[in-house]
Scaffold this motif. Structure first.
Motif, PDB file in Angstrom:
ATOM      1  N   SER A 118     -16.249   0.034   1.632  1.00 45.68           N
ATOM      2  CA  SER A 118     -15.389  -0.628   1.061  1.00 45.68           C
ATOM      3  C   SER A 118     -14.546  -0.032   0.059  1.00 45.68           C
ATOM      4  O   SER A 118     -13.393  -0.160  -0.098  1.00 45.68           O
ATOM      5  CB  SER A 118     -16.274  -1.743   0.254  1.00 45.68           C
ATOM      6  N   VAL A 119     -15.205   1.011  -0.674  1.00 42.66           N
ATOM      7  CA  VAL A 119     -14.271   1.851  -1.512  1.00 42.66           C
ATOM      8  C   VAL A 119     -13.360   2.440  -0.798  1.00 42.66           C
ATOM      9  O   VAL A 119     -12.094   2.672  -1.080  1.00 42.66           O
ATOM     10  CB  VAL A 119     -15.365   2.584  -2.418  1.00 42.66           C
ATOM     11  N   SER A 158      -6.084   1.555   1.191  1.00 42.64           N
ATOM     12  CA  SER A 158      -4.934   0.471   0.748  1.00 42.64           C
ATOM     13  C   SER A 158      -4.100   0.549  -0.278  1.00 42.64           C
ATOM     14  O   SER A 158      -2.997   0.610  -0.273  1.00 42.64           O
ATOM     15  CB  SER A 158      -5.643  -1.074   0.671  1.00 42.64           C
ATOM     16  N   ALA A 159      -4.896   1.164  -1.462  1.00 44.95           N
ATOM     17  CA  ALA A 159      -4.090   1.460  -2.897  1.00 44.95           C
ATOM     18  C   ALA A 159      -3.198   2.734  -2.910  1.00 44.95           C
ATOM     19  O   ALA A 159      -2.327   2.990  -3.523  1.00 44.95           O
ATOM     20  CB  ALA A 159      -5.179   1.683  -3.963  1.00 44.95           C
ATOM     21  N   GLY A 160      -3.600   3.611  -1.796  1.00 47.68           N
ATOM     22  CA  GLY A 160      -2.889   4.999  -1.715  1.00 47.68           C
ATOM     23  C   GLY A 160      -3.556   5.930  -3.016  1.00 47.68           C
ATOM     24  O   GLY A 160      -4.317   5.516  -3.871  1.00 47.68           O
ATOM     25  N   PRO A 161      -3.054   6.911  -3.156  1.00 47.65           N
ATOM     26  CA  PRO A 161      -3.690   8.017  -4.329  1.00 47.65           C
ATOM     27  C   PRO A 161      -3.568   7.179  -5.555  1.00 47.65           C
ATOM     28  O   PRO A 161      -2.617   6.661  -6.011  1.00 47.65           O
ATOM     29  CB  PRO A 161      -2.553   8.967  -4.233  1.00 47.65           C
ATOM     30  N   ALA A 213     -11.385   1.164  -9.544  1.00 45.72           N
ATOM     31  CA  ALA A 213     -12.442   0.578  -9.778  1.00 45.72           C
ATOM     32  C   ALA A 213     -12.360  -0.899 -10.443  1.00 45.72           C
ATOM     33  O   ALA A 213     -12.988  -2.054 -10.224  1.00 45.72           O
ATOM     34  CB  ALA A 213     -13.732   1.185 -10.870  1.00 45.72           C
ATOM     35  N   ALA A 214     -11.161  -1.033 -11.140  1.00 45.04           N
ATOM     36  CA  ALA A 214     -10.744  -2.122 -11.890  1.00 45.04           C
ATOM     37  C   ALA A 214     -10.077  -3.243 -10.648  1.00 45.04           C
ATOM     38  O   ALA A 214     -10.583  -4.479 -10.438  1.00 45.04           O
ATOM     39  CB  ALA A 214      -9.650  -2.153 -12.988  1.00 45.04           C
ATOM     40  N   GLN A 215      -9.521  -2.552  -9.566  1.00 50.45           N
ATOM     41  CA  GLN A 215      -9.052  -3.508  -8.421  1.00 50.45           C
ATOM     42  C   GLN A 215     -10.265  -4.002  -7.689  1.00 50.45           C
ATOM     43  O   GLN A 215     -10.061  -5.099  -7.329  1.00 50.45           O
ATOM     44  CB  GLN A 215      -8.042  -2.319  -7.450  1.00 50.45           C
ATOM     45  N   ILE A 216     -10.985  -3.248  -7.433  1.00 52.65           N
ATOM     46  CA  ILE A 216     -12.329  -3.728  -6.694  1.00 52.65           C
ATOM     47  C   ILE A 216     -13.149  -4.469  -7.567  1.00 52.65           C
ATOM     48  O   ILE A 216     -13.951  -5.333  -6.961  1.00 52.65           O
ATOM     49  CB  ILE A 216     -13.085  -2.445  -6.029  1.00 52.65           C
ATOM     50  N   VAL A 246      -7.263  10.125  -6.817  1.00 54.89           N
ATOM     51  CA  VAL A 246      -8.001  10.449  -5.608  1.00 54.89           C
ATOM     52  C   VAL A 246      -7.222   9.717  -4.342  1.00 54.89           C
ATOM     53  O   VAL A 246      -6.502   8.822  -4.675  1.00 54.89           O
ATOM     54  CB  VAL A 246      -9.736   9.663  -5.681  1.00 54.89           C
ATOM     55  N   GLU A 247      -7.735  10.354  -3.193  1.00 50.77           N
ATOM     56  CA  GLU A 247      -6.931   9.704  -2.049  1.00 50.77           C
ATOM     57  C   GLU A 247      -7.863   9.975  -0.695  1.00 50.77           C
ATOM     58  O   GLU A 247      -8.807  10.880  -0.793  1.00 50.77           O
ATOM     59  CB  GLU A 247      -5.561  10.100  -1.780  1.00 50.77           C
TER      60      GLU A 247
END
Length: 164
Positions: free
Chosen positions: A40-41, A47-50, A57-60, A94-95
């Motif tokens: 999932s991460v 999806s988020a890109g770099p 973490a906030a998005q998830i 991170v990417e």
């Protein structure tokens, strides 16, 4: 009128059981070597890109420490790359690595084949209706979460005013 408590509970139970059945039935052997939620991460990062770990973490919706554990593992396994943030040399972005993209591609292909097998006796119309209902539920959950998040700062401001 709304939905009865029993129906709401039955729906929650089914969603939980579907989630477990999906993981058990469609999981790839490569997934078992990762922390629960690692895929999932990786999917969310793709999806988020770099981006910065804290933003992901906030998005998830997981803690920064949980995200750190996931990213450390995914970097060690070669699925994620860490690079300096071009906007802030002190920060790290991170990417998903090429190996991570390949892993996600294999997992997606395998899961699609698995779901096609499970739905072999469904009509296209039934499958599309199921997609519509699941999308509607997810959208309504996101909308509720957004309303709750927007109301929280207002509630905190009111509580501070009333405390004085």
């Amino acid at each position: 009128m709304g939905v009865s408590p029993d129906t709401a509970q039955n729906l929650l139970d089914e969603l939980f059981l579907i989630s477990r059945a999906l993981r058990r039935t469609l999981a790839q052997p490569e997934e078992s070597s990762l922390l629960p939620g690692g895929i999932s991460v990786l999917v969310n990062l793709e999806s988020a890109g770099p981006c910065r770990q804290v933003d992901l973490a906030a998005q998830i919706g997981i803690s920064a420490s949980a995200m750190s554990r996931h990213i450390t593992e995914l970097v060690t396994d070669g699925y994620v790359l860490r690079n300096a943030d071009p906007d802030d040399g002190r920060a790290i972005r991170v990417e998903v690595s090429p190996t991570g993209h390949e892993l996600l591609g294999r997992i997606r292909e395998s899961r699609v084949r698995g779901v096609q097998e499970v739905l072999a006796d469904w009509s296209q119309t039934d499958a599309e209706h199921a997609c519509y209902i699941m999308h509607k539920l997810r959208s309504d959950l996101i909308a509720r979460d957004s309303r709750s998040a927007a109301a929280a700062p207002q509630k905190n401001s009111e509580e501070r005013r009333n405390a004085h």
